[in-house]
Scaffold this motif. Structure first.
Motif, short mmCIF file in Angstrom:
data_model
loop_
_atom_site.label_atom_id
_atom_site.label_comp_id
_atom_site.label_asym_id
_atom_site.label_seq_id
_atom_site.Cartn_x
_atom_site.Cartn_y
_atom_site.Cartn_z
N GLY A 16 15.54 17.76 8.31
CA GLY A 16 14.29 18.01 9.04
C GLY A 16 13.20 16.98 8.82
N TRP A 17 13.41 16.05 7.90
CA TRP A 17 12.33 15.08 7.57
C TRP A 17 12.09 14.11 8.70
CZ3 TRP A 17 10.49 17.98 4.18
CH2 TRP A 17 11.25 18.54 3.15
N THR A 18 13.16 13.72 9.39
CA THR A 18 13.00 12.77 10.51
C THR A 18 12.19 13.42 11.62
OG1 THR A 18 15.21 12.01 9.88
CG2 THR A 18 14.28 11.10 11.92
N GLY A 19 12.47 14.72 11.84
CA GLY A 19 11.74 15.46 12.87
C GLY A 19 10.25 15.54 12.56
N ASP A 20 9.91 15.73 11.30
CA ASP A 20 8.49 15.75 10.90
C ASP A 20 7.82 14.42 11.25
OD1 ASP A 20 8.85 18.26 9.89
OD2 ASP A 20 8.81 17.66 7.77
N VAL A 21 8.55 13.35 10.99
CA VAL A 21 8.00 12.00 11.23
C VAL A 21 7.83 11.74 12.73
CG1 VAL A 21 8.61 9.55 11.11
CG2 VAL A 21 8.70 10.98 9.05
N THR A 22 8.83 12.10 13.51
CA THR A 22 8.71 11.84 14.96
C THR A 22 7.62 12.75 15.56
OG1 THR A 22 10.60 13.31 15.39
CG2 THR A 22 11.06 10.95 15.28
N ALA A 23 7.47 13.96 15.03
CA ALA A 23 6.38 14.84 15.51
C ALA A 23 5.02 14.20 15.22
CB ALA A 23 6.49 16.21 14.83
N SER A 24 4.92 13.57 14.06
CA SER A 24 3.66 12.91 13.69
C SER A 24 3.38 11.73 14.62
CB SER A 24 3.76 12.48 12.23
OG SER A 24 2.84 11.49 11.92
N LEU A 25 4.41 11.00 15.03
CA LEU A 25 4.24 9.89 15.99
C LEU A 25 3.77 10.44 17.34
CD1 LEU A 25 7.47 7.82 15.18
CD2 LEU A 25 5.12 7.11 14.71
N GLU A 61 0.87 -1.18 0.00
CA GLU A 61 0.00 0.00 0.00
C GLU A 61 0.91 1.23 0.00
OE1 GLU A 61 -2.44 0.14 3.50
OE2 GLU A 61 -3.31 2.08 2.97
N TYR A 62 0.55 2.25 -0.74
CA TYR A 62 1.32 3.50 -0.64
C TYR A 62 0.40 4.70 -0.76
CZ TYR A 62 1.28 3.33 -5.80
OH TYR A 62 0.91 3.26 -7.12
N VAL A 63 0.86 5.79 -0.14
CA VAL A 63 0.17 7.07 -0.26
C VAL A 63 1.17 8.01 -0.91
CG1 VAL A 63 -0.93 8.99 0.96
CG2 VAL A 63 -1.17 6.65 1.84
N PHE A 64 0.78 8.62 -2.03
CA PHE A 64 1.70 9.47 -2.78
C PHE A 64 1.18 10.91 -2.76
CE2 PHE A 64 3.42 11.65 -6.39
CZ PHE A 64 4.65 11.09 -6.64
N GLY A 65 2.03 11.86 -2.39
CA GLY A 65 1.65 13.26 -2.49
C GLY A 65 2.32 14.12 -1.43
N VAL A 66 2.34 15.41 -1.69
CA VAL A 66 2.97 16.34 -0.75
C VAL A 66 2.22 16.28 0.59
CG1 VAL A 66 3.40 18.79 -0.28
CG2 VAL A 66 3.84 17.85 -2.57
N GLY A 67 2.98 16.06 1.66
CA GLY A 67 2.39 15.96 2.99
C GLY A 67 2.22 14.52 3.47
N ALA A 68 2.48 13.54 2.60
CA ALA A 68 2.28 12.13 2.98
C ALA A 68 3.11 11.76 4.21
CB ALA A 68 2.64 11.21 1.81
N ARG A 69 4.29 12.40 4.37
CA ARG A 69 5.16 12.05 5.49
C ARG A 69 4.49 12.30 6.85
NH1 ARG A 69 6.07 17.07 4.06
NH2 ARG A 69 6.73 18.65 5.54
N ASN A 70 3.55 13.25 6.86
CA ASN A 70 2.92 13.61 8.14
C ASN A 70 1.84 12.61 8.57
OD1 ASN A 70 4.49 15.99 8.41
ND2 ASN A 70 3.19 16.97 6.87
N LEU A 71 1.61 11.58 7.75
CA LEU A 71 0.59 10.57 8.09
C LEU A 71 1.18 9.39 8.87
CD1 LEU A 71 -1.29 10.42 4.66
CD2 LEU A 71 -1.92 11.74 6.69
N VAL A 72 2.49 9.45 9.14
CA VAL A 72 3.15 8.30 9.77
C VAL A 72 2.47 7.90 11.08
CG1 VAL A 72 5.24 7.63 11.02
CG2 VAL A 72 5.42 8.56 8.73
N GLY A 73 2.21 8.89 11.94
CA GLY A 73 1.65 8.58 13.27
C GLY A 73 0.34 7.82 13.16
#
Ligand SMILES: [Fe+2]
Length: 386
Positions: free
Chosen positions: A49-58, A14-26
């Motif tokens: 900064g991408w890792t920080g976005d992901v951990t913020a989402s978690l 399954e994949y989600v493609f598009g700007v902002g997809a990284r913020n759906l990790v949590g």
């Protein structure tokens, strides 16, 4: 080449493609049952900064995490084992990879070891992984390796100086969150290397002797997108529309090669990566036109379709003119990307060629190359690339 009645499968996560997809990790990590997540990344991606976005989402979903960033380019068996220890010590039950192919392959290795409790190098080859990994979500930040959708994990064995390929449906991630915005932090050289890697995926998948109508569809569109937009994307790193095209091309190439497997360029690039610790995309870029030249006689009609996907009008050309037009186009793409390089640049000399050729011949990607090479053939391709 494919026969009408041969069986072919197509595996994709399954994949989600598009700007902002990284913020759906949590949200997705929670849906997959995540409680504590091991986030695998590398220092460059953290700095972007991408890792920080992901951990913020978690954190926004109330999930705790442990960070593991001790991952080098060409990730090593020792790093996988250290990551698996960390996973165990932190009592994690899910993994998120943020980065290019190196953190993603390392995360896959950590997942395999965590479930199967054996050294990562014991899983080398096809279908050697018995137990499934914990849930794995990938957030790719390069437009090239497609490890986020593939059934491949490539790990370096420093002792034998070889890259091992783990090929298994078990290493297909549960989910890829593909966010083209993450490509905007790549410098021109990384954009070029990963883009040429993706183009090589498309080309090798299309001429692979395990190709199918499903993989052909993805491979040709990948070749079209990448050959058309790569140079512009390197010149305009902040242009998100161009980054979207490259990410789409990379994704499609990944879906193609994960199922059709690859060929001699990758077998030879893996050998170079293991022996010289050279960047994977750069190795493929150096080898691509030389491998096409070797393979062309095995499948001229397929290479002509590749040429057409690259925008070349072949009408009225003789067979040899068609071949030369394709080779010139590939060299033009390399030049425009600043990657018209030679193997000397990554420290390869003539005396290295016998061992490099032996290792390349043993790489599983060689199995699906459309033309069966002998040791001398491989040495000659390396020689021409020196
Ligand atoms: Fe690759």
């Amino acid at each position: 080449m494919q026969g009408e009645f041969e069986l072919r499968k197509f595996v994709a996560p399954e994949y989600v493609f598009g700007v902002g997809a990284r913020n759906l990790v949590g949200r997705y990590a929670r849906n997959l049952g995540g409680r504590k997540v091991l986030v695998v990344s590398d220092p460059g991606v953290v700095a972007a900064g991408w890792t920080g976005d992901v951990t913020a989402s978690l954190e926004a979903e109330g999930l705790s995490f442990a960070l593991f960033t001790d991952v080098s380019p060409n990730p090593r068996a020792e790093q996988v084992m250290a990551g698996a220890e960390r996973y165990q010590a932190e009592k994690c039950n899910a993994i998120v990879a943020v980065g290019g192919g190196s953190p993603i392959d390392c995360a896959k290795g950590i997942g395999i070891v965590s479930s199967n409790k054996k050294h990562i190098l014991l899983f080398k080859g096809v279908d050697q992984v018995q137990l499934p990994m914990p849930p794995l979500i990938c957030v790719p930040t390069t437009g090239g390796t497609s490890a986020d959708v593939s059934q491949f994990a490539i790990i370096t064995d420093l002792v034998e100086r070889v890259k091992i390929a783990i090929i298994s449906k078990s290493v297909v991630p549960d989910l890829a969150l593909i966010d083209p915005l993450t490509l905007t932090s790549m410098d021109p050289f990384l954009t070029a290397c990963t883009g040429l890697d993706a183009l090589t995926h498309g080309v090798e998948a299309f001429v692979s002797n395990a190709s199918s109508p499903m993989t052909d569809l993805h491979a040709l569109e990948a070749i079209r997108l990448l050959s058309k937009h790569l140079a512009d994307s390197i010149r305009n790193p902040r242009d998100v529309e161009l980054r979207v095209k490259i990410m789409e091309g990379s994704l499609l190439a990944g879906l193609a090669f994960s199922n059709a497997i690859l060929g001699a360029a990758h077998a030879m690039a893996h050998s170079l990566g293991g022996e010289k610790d050279a960047p994977h995309g750069e190795c493929n870029a150096i080898l691509l036109d030389h491998v096409i030249e070797f393979n062309f006689p095995a499948s001229p009609e397929r290479f002509e379709r590749i040429a057409e996907a690259m925008g070349i009008d072949l009408r009225g050309m003789t067979p040899s003119a068609k071949k030369n037009a394709l080779l010139e186009k590939v060299r033009e793409i390399k030049r425009a990307a600043g990657l018209d390089l030679v193997l000397n640049r990554i420290g390869v000399s003539r005396s290295d060629l016998p061992i490099l050729s032996d290792k390349a011949l043993r790489d599983p990607c060689m199995m699906t190359n459309p033309r069966r090479p002998n040791r001398r053939d491989i040495e000659v391709i390396y020689e021409e690339s020196l």
